[in-house]
Design a protein around this motif. Structure first.
Motif: not given
Ligand code: HEC
Length: 102
Positions: A29-38, A94-100, A64-67, A23-27
């Motif tokens: 969000g755009a890549a994570l949305a693809v990776e996780k299938g969102c 946090a990264a997905l909420a920030a991305h979307y 979005l984060r709270l949901q 976690g020295g590098v923050a995930p």
């Protein structure tokens, strides 16, 4: 003497690598949305692929984060989203909420 120096170099290198991996590098969000299938339902930018899925774009990041936190804990119940959020870390959320979100 030489061995001690090599060992201490090795130890400091391990710390640097461990920091980068933990976690020295923050995930990203755009890549994570693809990776996780969102993206399969909510699209790459949050415009849903069909009317049965909610658009995420235009929503506030905090909302979005709270949901996602509520789906993860089971406080908000939905069979699909409870499964999707189950294994997300706080950093992922946090990264997905920030991305979307805005
Ligand atoms: C198989 C389709 C599908 C996938 C994949 C999916 N979602 Fe969802 N998502 C839904 C549906 C359906 C809902 C509406 C659920 C409800 O009524 O609570 C929803 C709701 C949401 C909401 C709440 C929206 C609102 O307006 O309250 C968020 C945030 C969300 N999804 C984020 C994600 C993220 C992030 C991922 C990836 C980790 C993801 N979703 C993956 C189908 C999906």
């Amino acid at each position: 003497m030489k061995t001690t120096l090599m060992i201490s170099k090795w130890i400091s290198l391990s710390f640097v690598l461990a920091f980068a991996a933990c976690g020295g590098v923050a995930p990203d969000g755009a890549a994570l949305a693809v990776e996780k299938g969102c993206v399969a339902c909510h699209g790459e930018k949050g415009g849903a692929i069909a009317p049965i899925y909610p658009n995420l774009n235009g929503q506030y990041e905090t909302y979005l984060r709270l949901q996602l936190v509520a789906y993860k804990s089971g406080k908000r119940v939905n069979a699909i989203m409870n499964g999707m959020a189950k294994d997300l870390s706080a950093e992922d959320i946090a990264a997905l909420a920030a991305h979307y979100g805005k």
